[in-house]
Motif scaffolding. Structure first.
Motif, PDB file in Angstrom:
ATOM      1  N   SER A 286       7.912  -6.883  10.102  1.00 43.99           N
ATOM      2  CA  SER A 286       8.859  -6.740  11.202  1.00 43.99           C
ATOM      3  C   SER A 286       8.871  -7.979  12.082  1.00 43.99           C
ATOM      4  O   SER A 286       7.889  -8.730  12.143  1.00 43.99           O
ATOM      5  CB  SER A 286       8.487  -5.545  12.083  1.00 43.99           C
ATOM      6  N   HIS A 287       9.985  -8.187  12.772  1.00 47.86           N
ATOM      7  CA  HIS A 287      10.002  -9.135  13.874  1.00 47.86           C
ATOM      8  C   HIS A 287       9.615  -8.362  15.128  1.00 47.86           C
ATOM      9  O   HIS A 287      10.439  -8.064  16.007  1.00 47.86           O
ATOM     10  CB  HIS A 287      11.385  -9.776  14.044  1.00 47.86           C
ATOM     11  N   TRP A 288       8.353  -7.997  15.167  1.00 49.85           N
ATOM     12  CA  TRP A 288       7.797  -7.248  16.298  1.00 49.85           C
ATOM     13  C   TRP A 288       6.301  -7.481  16.275  1.00 49.85           C
ATOM     14  O   TRP A 288       5.679  -7.434  15.220  1.00 49.85           O
ATOM     15  CB  TRP A 288       8.093  -5.755  16.186  1.00 49.85           C
ATOM     16  N   PHE A 289       5.712  -7.729  17.408  1.00 48.61           N
ATOM     17  CA  PHE A 289       4.286  -8.017  17.476  1.00 48.61           C
ATOM     18  C   PHE A 289       3.457  -6.816  17.040  1.00 48.61           C
ATOM     19  O   PHE A 289       3.711  -5.688  17.446  1.00 48.61           O
ATOM     20  CB  PHE A 289       3.903  -8.425  18.901  1.00 48.61           C
ATOM     21  N   SER A 290       2.465  -7.062  16.186  1.00 46.77           N
ATOM     22  CA  SER A 290       1.475  -6.052  15.789  1.00 46.77           C
ATOM     23  C   SER A 290       2.105  -4.792  15.211  1.00 46.77           C
ATOM     24  O   SER A 290       1.794  -3.676  15.613  1.00 46.77           O
ATOM     25  CB  SER A 290       0.576  -5.690  16.985  1.00 46.77           C
ATOM     26  N   VAL A 291       2.991  -4.967  14.239  1.00 47.40           N
ATOM     27  CA  VAL A 291       3.648  -3.813  13.635  1.00 47.40           C
ATOM     28  C   VAL A 291       2.643  -2.875  12.966  1.00 47.40           C
ATOM     29  O   VAL A 291       2.865  -1.671  12.875  1.00 47.40           O
ATOM     30  CB  VAL A 291       4.720  -4.279  12.622  1.00 47.40           C
ATOM     31  N   GLY A 292       1.514  -3.428  12.523  1.00 50.04           N
ATOM     32  CA  GLY A 292       0.521  -2.599  11.846  1.00 50.04           C
ATOM     33  C   GLY A 292      -0.155  -1.577  12.720  1.00 50.04           C
ATOM     34  O   GLY A 292      -0.811  -0.660  12.215  1.00 50.04           O
ATOM     35  N   SER A 293      -0.006  -1.692  14.026  1.00 48.11           N
ATOM     36  CA  SER A 293      -0.645  -0.734  14.930  1.00 48.11           C
ATOM     37  C   SER A 293       0.162   0.536  15.115  1.00 48.11           C
ATOM     38  O   SER A 293      -0.355   1.519  15.662  1.00 48.11           O
ATOM     39  CB  SER A 293      -0.884  -1.388  16.297  1.00 48.11           C
ATOM     40  N   VAL A 294       1.438   0.548  14.678  1.00 43.05           N
ATOM     41  CA  VAL A 294       2.263   1.734  14.921  1.00 43.05           C
ATOM     42  C   VAL A 294       2.959   2.281  13.683  1.00 43.05           C
ATOM     43  O   VAL A 294       3.193   3.491  13.591  1.00 43.05           O
ATOM     44  CB  VAL A 294       3.338   1.449  15.996  1.00 43.05           C
ATOM     45  N   VAL A 295       3.290   1.447  12.715  1.00 47.54           N
ATOM     46  CA  VAL A 295       4.135   1.900  11.599  1.00 47.54           C
ATOM     47  C   VAL A 295       3.361   2.510  10.432  1.00 47.54           C
ATOM     48  O   VAL A 295       3.684   3.600   9.974  1.00 47.54           O
ATOM     49  CB  VAL A 295       5.030   0.744  11.099  1.00 47.54           C
ATOM     50  N   PRO A 296       2.339   1.824   9.849  1.00 50.72           N
ATOM     51  CA  PRO A 296       1.719   2.326   8.615  1.00 50.72           C
ATOM     52  C   PRO A 296       0.554   3.279   8.867  1.00 50.72           C
ATOM     53  O   PRO A 296      -0.310   3.027   9.711  1.00 50.72           O
ATOM     54  CB  PRO A 296       1.229   1.030   7.949  1.00 50.72           C
ATOM     55  N   TRP A 297       0.531   4.361   8.085  1.00 50.02           N
ATOM     56  CA  TRP A 297      -0.534   5.361   8.171  1.00 50.02           C
ATOM     57  C   TRP A 297      -0.875   5.814   6.753  1.00 50.02           C
ATOM     58  O   TRP A 297       0.018   6.010   5.941  1.00 50.02           O
ATOM     59  CB  TRP A 297      -0.096   6.575   9.004  1.00 50.02           C
ATOM     60  N   ALA A 298      -2.146   5.998   6.461  1.00 50.25           N
ATOM     61  CA  ALA A 298      -2.542   6.477   5.134  1.00 50.25           C
ATOM     62  C   ALA A 298      -3.909   7.127   5.209  1.00 50.25           C
ATOM     63  O   ALA A 298      -4.750   6.736   6.033  1.00 50.25           O
ATOM     64  CB  ALA A 298      -2.561   5.326   4.128  1.00 50.25           C
ATOM     65  N   ARG A 299      -4.110   8.119   4.340  1.00 49.74           N
ATOM     66  CA  ARG A 299      -5.402   8.792   4.251  1.00 49.74           C
ATOM     67  C   ARG A 299      -5.690   9.116   2.790  1.00 49.74           C
ATOM     68  O   ARG A 299      -4.831   9.653   2.091  1.00 49.74           O
ATOM     69  CB  ARG A 299      -5.422  10.071   5.076  1.00 49.74           C
TER      70      ARG A 299
END
Length: 369
Positions: free
Chosen positions: A79-92
């Motif tokens: 994304s053109h957004w800071f720190s996209v990994g903190s909100v978009v991806p989730w996995a278990r």
């Protein structure tokens, strides 16, 4: 007795209702349809006057997938957004993966995983959440469960170009794209690329960027890959957990870190063989690790610990070339050798002196054994 019986029946029914409600988070207490929604359905016009509806798109293109061979589950995003990994991806591990984007609501991640962990399919979990979301018209969410079933929702007010495409065990989705070719290119790349799940997820991101990607540009990326089954130790269940917070080429940087992660996984594998007393297997893992990345990628750490392992086994002559390679990258490795006996990582101070003397005789040219 009639009154008492009726009171007991009413009490039993009330307890049953409470138990059902308590098994599902309050945000998803909704009737779950049999089939997933893959349409772009909207919300009422007054939804957008609410203060809790986000007004800015946080993420752009992503992929959720389950590898049919290994059972690994993963999600990747750029994304053109800071720190996209903190909100978009989730996995278990053993449960599934979620990508929640567009005008993002991060709650879709943990709530979706929680529902799937209790036996809901990805279709049921997504429908339960979307049906209770007044801002669903601006959401874009995809889920894959542990059996490879996928579900995706692209709201009708997601910023164009926006859309999604699903295939066996995966879903690709994007919004605010340069063109509407992006998600199709992602699907083609994922299906045609070789390698493990992490490699194929990165290939999908690369394909999106090759089609123009986010019309705002590039900034951050993330990738998570988890095991097919949980070990009961979440820190061991994540095979890849990488985030690029702010970078001019986030997908390329993510690709570099995936390769570096593979090298360290092989180093850890080698250490495990050492613990088991299988030095030959350990050396094979170590050689593989050092073949994946150059010495400078680890500032000499990979060859250093290979050398120390060999020296500990009494193979000093074999150890020295690796220690020289480490010293060629950073002369502080020689000082670390001196400190290892007190930590129990070398048999004696005399051995440390010998190694220190021999590794500093000359700078290594980069040759190995």
């Amino acid at each position: 007795m009639g009154i008492l019986r009726r009171c007991m029946l009413a009490l039993t029914f009330a307890i049953g209702i409470v138990l059902v409600v308590c098994t599902v988070p309050c945000a998803v207490q909704a009737q779950v349809p049999d089939e997933p929604s893959v349409e772009r359905d909207g919300a009422s016009a007054d939804t957008y006057g609410r203060k809790d509806v986000p007004r800015r798109p946080v993420a752009t293109y992503s992929i959720v997938a389950r590898d049919s061979v290994t059972g690994q589950i993963g999600v990747a995003v750029q994304s053109h957004w800071f720190s996209v990994g903190s909100v978009v991806p989730w996995a278990r591990a053993g449960v599934g993966a979620v990508a929640t984007q567009s005008f993002v609501d991060p709650r879709y991640g943990p709530l979706g995983l929680e529902l799937m962990s209790h036996g809901r399919t990805s279709h049921e979990a997504l429908k339960a959440l979307v049906s209770t979301d007044d801002a669903r018209a601006v959401r874009q969410v995809a889920m894959v469960d542990a059996r490879g079933r996928v579900a995706v929702h692209t709201g009708e007010n997601a910023i164009e170009a926006a859309g999604h495409q699903t295939g066996p065990g995966y879903s690709v989705q994007a919004n605010l794209m340069e063109s509407d070719d992006v998600w199709g290119a992602m699907a083609d790349a994922y299906e045609s690329s070789e390698g493990d799940l992490a490699a194929r997820l990165v290939a999908a991101l690369e394909a999106a960027q090759n089609e123009g990607g986010d019309m705002r540009g590039k900034q951050s990326a993330a990738l998570i890959v988890v095991r097919a089954e949980s070990t009961g130790q979440p820190w061991n269940d994540r095979l890849f957990d990488l985030r690029i917070e702010d970078h001019p080429e986030p997908v390329e940087e993510l690709k570099r870190l995936v390769r570096l992660q593979r090298a360290y996984q092989k180093l850890n594998e080698g250490d495990g063989h050492v613990t088991d007393g299988n030095i030959d297997a350990a050396m094979e893992s170590y050689r593989t690790a050092m073949g994946l990345v150059p010495d400078e990628a680890t500032n000499g750490e990979a060859p250093f610990w290979v050398g120390i392992t060999l020296a500990t086994e009494g193979r000093v002559d074999d150890a020295v070339p690796f220690l020289r390679r480490a010293y060629a990258q950073d002369d502080r490795w020689a000082e670390l050798v001196r400190r290892l006996p007190d930590a129990g990582l070398l048999p004696s101070a005399e051995l440390a002196d010998t190694l220190q003397e021999r590794m500093t005789e000359k700078k290594a040219s980069g040759s190995g054994e």
